[in-house]
Design an enzyme around this catalytic site. Structure first.
Site, PDB file in Angstrom:
ATOM      1  N   LYS A  28       0.702  -1.084   0.030  1.00  0.00           N
ATOM      2  CA  LYS A  28      -0.072  -0.113   0.069  1.00  0.00           C
ATOM      3  C   LYS A  28       0.890   1.100   0.009  1.00  0.00           C
ATOM      4  O   LYS A  28       0.604   2.029  -0.800  1.00  0.00           O
ATOM      5  CB  LYS A  28      -0.874  -0.083   1.297  1.00  0.00           C
ATOM      6  N   ARG A  99      -3.440   2.841   8.760  1.00  0.00           N
ATOM      7  CA  ARG A  99      -3.783   1.408   8.216  1.00  0.00           C
ATOM      8  C   ARG A  99      -2.520   0.664   8.120  1.00  0.00           C
ATOM      9  O   ARG A  99      -1.528   1.183   7.881  1.00  0.00           O
ATOM     10  CB  ARG A  99      -4.180   1.692   6.728  1.00  0.00           C
ATOM     11  N   GLY A 108      -8.023  -7.131   4.869  1.00  0.00           N
ATOM     12  CA  GLY A 108      -8.860  -7.356   6.136  1.00  0.00           C
ATOM     13  C   GLY A 108      -8.135  -7.930   7.516  1.00  0.00           C
ATOM     14  O   GLY A 108      -8.727  -8.194   8.573  1.00  0.00           O
ATOM     15  N   MET A 110      -5.480  -7.223   9.209  1.00  0.00           N
ATOM     16  CA  MET A 110      -4.975  -6.083  10.152  1.00  0.00           C
ATOM     17  C   MET A 110      -5.851  -5.108  10.597  1.00  0.00           C
ATOM     18  O   MET A 110      -6.832  -5.031   9.789  1.00  0.00           O
ATOM     19  CB  MET A 110      -3.463  -6.031   9.565  1.00  0.00           C
ATOM     20  N   ARG A 372      -3.884  -1.495  -6.342  1.00  0.00           N
ATOM     21  CA  ARG A 372      -3.161  -2.586  -6.114  1.00  0.00           C
ATOM     22  C   ARG A 372      -3.382  -3.508  -7.234  1.00  0.00           C
ATOM     23  O   ARG A 372      -4.522  -3.604  -7.717  1.00  0.00           O
ATOM     24  CB  ARG A 372      -3.121  -3.198  -4.784  1.00  0.00           C
ATOM     25  N   HIS A 490     -15.408  -9.005   2.141  1.00  0.00           N
ATOM     26  CA  HIS A 490     -14.479  -9.540   2.641  1.00  0.00           C
ATOM     27  C   HIS A 490     -14.513 -11.079   2.185  1.00  0.00           C
ATOM     28  O   HIS A 490     -13.556 -11.949   1.683  1.00  0.00           O
ATOM     29  CB  HIS A 490     -14.084  -9.537   4.152  1.00  0.00           C
ATOM     30  N   SER A 799      14.039 -42.811 -13.279  1.00  0.00           N
ATOM     31  CA  SER A 799      12.784 -42.108 -12.756  1.00  0.00           C
ATOM     32  C   SER A 799      12.872 -41.907 -11.342  1.00  0.00           C
ATOM     33  O   SER A 799      13.093 -42.867 -10.582  1.00  0.00           O
ATOM     34  CB  SER A 799      11.428 -42.822 -13.047  1.00  0.00           C
ATOM     35  N   CYS A 866       8.813 -39.292 -11.007  1.00  0.00           N
ATOM     36  CA  CYS A 866       7.389 -39.667 -10.780  1.00  0.00           C
ATOM     37  C   CYS A 866       6.828 -39.450  -9.386  1.00  0.00           C
ATOM     38  O   CYS A 866       5.732 -40.086  -8.956  1.00  0.00           O
ATOM     39  CB  CYS A 866       7.285 -40.997 -11.429  1.00  0.00           C
ATOM     40  N   TYR A 886      11.732 -34.906 -17.992  1.00  0.00           N
ATOM     41  CA  TYR A 886      10.523 -34.761 -17.999  1.00  0.00           C
ATOM     42  C   TYR A 886       9.928 -35.037 -16.275  1.00  0.00           C
ATOM     43  O   TYR A 886      10.710 -35.352 -15.407  1.00  0.00           O
ATOM     44  CB  TYR A 886       9.442 -36.039 -18.664  1.00  0.00           C
TER      45      TYR A 886
HETATM   46  C1  PEP Z   1       7.808 -42.568  -5.214  1.00  0.00           C
HETATM   47  O1  PEP Z   1       8.481 -43.443  -4.442  1.00  0.00           O
HETATM   48  O2  PEP Z   1       8.047 -41.548  -5.291  1.00  0.00           O
HETATM   49  C2  PEP Z   1       7.151 -43.369  -6.150  1.00  0.00           C
HETATM   50  C3  PEP Z   1       6.479 -42.548  -6.994  1.00  0.00           C
HETATM   51  O3  PEP Z   1       6.679 -44.704  -6.059  1.00  0.00           O
HETATM   52  P1  PEP Z   1       5.459 -44.929  -4.917  1.00  0.00           P
HETATM   53  O4  PEP Z   1       4.814 -43.642  -4.407  1.00  0.00           O
HETATM   54  O5  PEP Z   1       4.325 -45.976  -5.510  1.00  0.00           O
HETATM   55  O6  PEP Z   1       6.153 -45.781  -4.017  1.00  0.00           O
END
Ligand code: PEP
Ligand code: MG
Length: 912
Positions: A28, A99, A108, A110, A372, A490, A799, A866, A886
């Site tokens: 502000k 303020r 809102g 504070m 803002r 709010h 992975s 993953c 990836y």
């Molecule tokens: C992991 O361990 O990150 C994974 C993808 O396998 P899980 O969660 O199935 O053990």
């Protein structure tokens, strides 16, 4: 004390600070400075820096006042000169607003104090000067009320109690037999001031301070203290705002929107914060103060004619009634409106983003109080970014960076099914304050909404109006419904920030907190009854209304295309069924990064064959059961390969400990014994022998395939036969990657690779056909990361299973972390849950090391992630910097990861 500057002045188109100084002046304060520099009419004032807030918590009130006094006094002289008024004068009193203003906006959360500087003498001076005694006394009673509440701590005793000041107002109204505050006379207001002061003395033991300077120091310190109030702490936690930042305090000359019928106050957005439509919109109240608009006590009117007409249509009000009873600012004060409209355009062009403005009109003169970057829904965020790109206001990288990845989540949630809506009974209509669809049970109190949500219930929090105290309940409810308040109340602003569905200002609802009921017309709904809210139309439905999946289309689809131009990381999905794979494909996944084959075991009555395999006494018994599973798995894989239509699919061999598949209760064990035609005791003993103390470190992952190679054989066969079938029958060029889990030693991988390869050769010989496939491994045991150079000799891809890698690196059991994690977060030992946000300094370093060592052996080694982190924006950015190819995440997080992947490139200043 070092001689640092603690106070920055602004006014009359000049400022000591500027818009870039958010860290020091708060959002502000920086904006007030910048607005002056842009030439916008802003009441003069000064900002006490956020650093002083930190000092306040170190040194306390007395020291701080001493420290800032000379600078504040000098700054006050400037404000007095600018306004031609005098602070503390009884004939020409300068009144102030005080303020908060942190670096990040915390609407809102504070405290604010208005009309500061009034006392028994100054009020008479103000009355004389303005010729409006009623206004002067109304300002005074508001000031005493706010000061009593914020600085002197007059609070209701319990959640069912009314505010003590409101109680006094109600008593006077009752005595005078009037309905509205506006009907109270000057004498009534004088009486109110006397009663307020007496109540303060009685409840808190403190006298209301008459000296304006004493009032000012009290207010400044109260604002600093409000940085640490419960709701501000919670808001920071929800929005990842560090406590060290502190708040600035803005002291500014008051201008009055409540000086009569030519005065007004309002809040406006340069574009629609709910939908993103490029239309100036907002709300105002004639003869009111700013807090009246946001507090949601009086329902305000629309600023533009267009907005007013749309509002009337939603409410079912005719044009003639609208123009007469609910005219827009454009109609009521055309000159001030014209100036406001020009300023809003100027500010948006200048800041190149949607602005949230506060303004006051005092006797026809427009003053801007704040601008803002406006909070907005996910849908609005996408539309505004893409529209500003088309309008040439911003360039493509800016448009991509404007959309926060997490916000996309809101666009991926279901909406009401159109057919289900047609059949649903409408209870009432309110304002479409924050879009989305929500269904839940009625709950009236925030703490109960929280409790019900913890019990797994879906709730709609229903309030007459919300206050920031309700934040926790709003966060845990599925939707929010209020009877009062406009689009800028709010409830609406906070709900939009949370991406939560909200309908506000549904004035037909009679909410009774004591009876815990909502009455509408001749119907009554009780606590626990189901209702549904459509936050995009403002309609409230009876019961549960069915929902429908969201789609990636329009600006959302265009944004996604744009992210792909910048992102280097590919985004795959974790998907185990053809249905998940189709969703992933729809959201733009570029392959499947993890198919957890065991998830297929739970469908239908497959579990029977799985259990038979687990409980078999010897290899022959296991093979018999595996033969039943083979065609089922093959069929599942065919579905998956078909859904992904030639994109790579990583299938992981069986991973979890076997005891997860067997029944643990007597009743089910008996049923299983009957199914398998064996004595109950046999099953019971076998289940007991499978039990493990910490199963996530036990007989699981490749350890299963090594001890029971026939499982790996069956799975490899099912995968490869499915791949051959899909290619032959559907003409799809299947790219399959077989992944071995939980490898910690290269010899484990070598062992499993041999089983897979031998099986493959057998399948190819039987079929007289071949297909390319890859064999890789999860890197999810710290030893695997550290010896990645050895493992890369055998693996065609890595992975990172960061779920297990986090578990084993931090030594936190995945299943038991909840027991101590909240304390760790609260005490600041951890900043985030490491199972959600990748621990970059620990686990992340193992990832980097493994990539480095793996590519040292195989420069082209494909690396992905993953674990759950694959869909979390900051972790995705880390993966980009770590050089992964990836990330793979749940289908609903694919768009989020795609955007985060583009952000990673753009934040490094990268090009397409
Ligand atoms: C992991 O361990 O990150 C994974 C993808 O396998 P899980 O969660 O199935 O053990
Ligand atoms: Mg794992």
């Amino acid at each position: 004390m070092p001689n640092v500057k603690r106070v920055y002045t602004f006014g009359n188109k000049q400022a000591e600070g500027n818009g870039k100084m958010r860290e020091l002046l708060g959002g502000k304060g920086a904006n007030l400075a910048e607005m002056n520099l842009v030439g916008i009419p802003v009441p003069p004032g000064f900002t006490i820096t956020t650093e002083v807030c930190t000092e306040y918590y170190q040194h306390g009130k007395e020291e701080i006042i001493k420290m800032i006094k000379p600078e504040v006094e000098a700054a006050m002289k400037g404000v007095e000169k600018n306004m031609g008024m005098e602070f503390g004068s009884s004939s020409n009193p300068l009144l102030l607003s005080v303020r908060s203003g942190a670096r990040a906006s915390m609407p809102g959360m504070m405290d604010t104090i208005l009309n500061l500087g009034l006392n028994d003498e100054a009020v008479e001076g103000l009355a004389k000067k303005t010729g409006n005694a009623r206004f002067a006394w109304d300002s005074y009673r508001r000031f005493v009320q706010m000061y009593g509440d914020v600085v002197l701590d007059m609070k209701p005793q319990s959640k069912e109690d009314v505010d003590p000041f409101e109680e006094i107002i109600d008593a006077i109204k009752e005595e005078k037999k009037v309905k509205n505050d506006t009907e109270l006379t000057t004498d009534d207001l004088k009486e109110l001031v006397i009663r307020f002061k007496a109540a303060i003395k009685k409840n808190t033991g403190k006298d209301f301070p008459t000296n304006p300077w004493e009032q000012l120091w009290g207010a400044i310190c109260a604002v600093f203290s409000s940085w640490m109030n419960e709701r501000a702490i919670l808001y920071r936690k929800l929005n990842n705002i560090p406590a060290e930042w502190g708040t600035a305090v803005n002291v500014q000359a008051m201008v009055f929107g409540n000086m009569g019928e030519t005065s007004a106050t309002g809040v406006a957005f340069t574009r629609d914060a709910a939908t993103g439509e490029d239309i100036f919109n907002g709300e105002y109240l004639v003869n009111a103060q700013g807090e009246d608009v946001v507090a949601g006590i009086r329902t305000p009117q629309e600023i533009t004619i267009e907005g007013s007409r749309r509002w009337a249509e939603l409410q079912g009000i005719s044009e003639s009634e609208r123009a007469l009873k609910y005219p827009s600012l454009e109609e009521v004060m055309p000159a001030a409106y014209k100036e406001l409209n020009e300023i809003q355009q100027h500010l948006e062009d200048y800041f190149k983003d949607m602005q949230d403005l506060e303004f006051t009109i005092q006797n026809g003169k427009l003053w801007m109080l704040q601008t803002r970057n406006g909070k907005r829904t996910g849908a609005a965020m996408v539309r505004i970014a893409m529209e500003m790109l088309r309008q040439g206001v911003i360039d493509a990288p800016t448009a991509v960076l404007r959309v926060e990845p997490e916000k996309l989540d809101e666009l991926l949630h279901p909406v009401f099914d159109k057919n289900a809506i047609k059949k649903a009974n409408i209870i009432a209509k309110g304002l479409p304050a924050s879009p989305g669809a929500a269904t839940g049970q009625i709950v009236f109190f925030a703490d109960e909404a929280e409790k019900w949500a913890a019990e797994g219930k879906q709730t709609i929090l229903v309030r007459i109006e919300t206050s920031p105290e309700d934040l926790k309940g709003m966060n845990s409810a599925n939707g929010i419904l209020t009877a009062r308040g406009g689009m800028t109340s709010h409830a609406a602003v906070v709900a939009r920030g949370m991406g939560k569905c909200c309908v506000s200002g549904a004035g037909d609802l009679q909410i009774d907190y004591k009876a815990r009921t909502i009455a509408v017309g001749n119907k009554t709904y009780k606590e626990g009854d189901w209702i549904s809210l459509d936050g995009s139309t403002g309609i409230i439905y009876e019961g549960k209304v069915a929902t429908k999946d969201a789609e990636v289309s329009g600006d959302f689809a265009k944004l996604m295309e744009l992210t792909d131009e910048y992102a280097h990381l590919k985004v795959r999905a974790n998907a185990d069924t053809p249905r998940d794979a189709k969703t992933a494909f729809r959201f733009g996944a570029q392959g499947i990064g993890l198919c957890r084959t065991e998830h297929m075991f739970f469908e239908g009555d497959r579990i029977k064959a799985v259990r038979e395999m687990i409980l078999a006494d010897d290899e022959a018994g296991r093979r018999k059961a595996l033969a039943k599973l083979l065609p089922i798995q093959r069929g599942d894989f065919e579905g998956l390969f078909e859904a992904m239509n030639g994109l790579p699919v990583t299938v992981r061999l069986l991973d979890p400990p076997l005891h997860e598949f067997v029944p643990h209760f007597e009743k089910e064990q008996k049923e299983l014994a009957a199914d398998l035609n064996v004595p109950y005791e046999t099953i019971k003993n076998k289940v007991e022998s499978l039990a493990e103390a910490n199963p996530m470190l036990g007989h699981r992952g490749c350890r299963l395939g090594i001890t029971y190679p026939e499982i790996t054989e069956m799975q490899a066969r099912a995968i490869l036969e499915a791949a051959l079938n899909t290619r032959k029958n559907k003409g799809i060029d299947v790219h399959v990657e077989i992944m071995v889990p939980l490898v910690g030693n290269v010899k484990e991988l070598r062992n499993q690779k041999e089983v897979i390869k031998n099986t493959a050769e057998a399948v190819f010989a039987e079929r007289n056909d071949r297909i390319d496939y890859m064999i890789g491994t999860m890197i999810e045991i710290p030893r695997a990361a550290v010896t990645a150079n050895e493992i890369a000799e055998e693996a065609e891809f890595f992975s990172f299973g960061t779920n297990d890698l986090t578990q084993m690196t931090l030594g936190f059991s995945r299943d038991d972390v909840a027991k101590f994690l909240p304390v760790y977060l609260e005490k600041g030992i951890l900043k985030h849950d490491p199972f959600q946000v990748l621990d970059q300094d620990g686990v992340g370093q193992l990832v980097r090391e493994a990539v480095f060592k793996g590519r040292g052996v195989k420069p082209e080694l494909k690396c992905g992630i993953c674990g759950e982190h694959g869909g979390e924006p900051s972790s995705v950015e880390f993966c980009h910097y770590a050089g992964l190819n990836y990330v793979s995440c749940s289908p609903f997080r694919v768009p989020i990861a795609r955007l985060a992947a583009a952000h990673a490139v753009l934040k490094q200043g990268g090009e397409k």
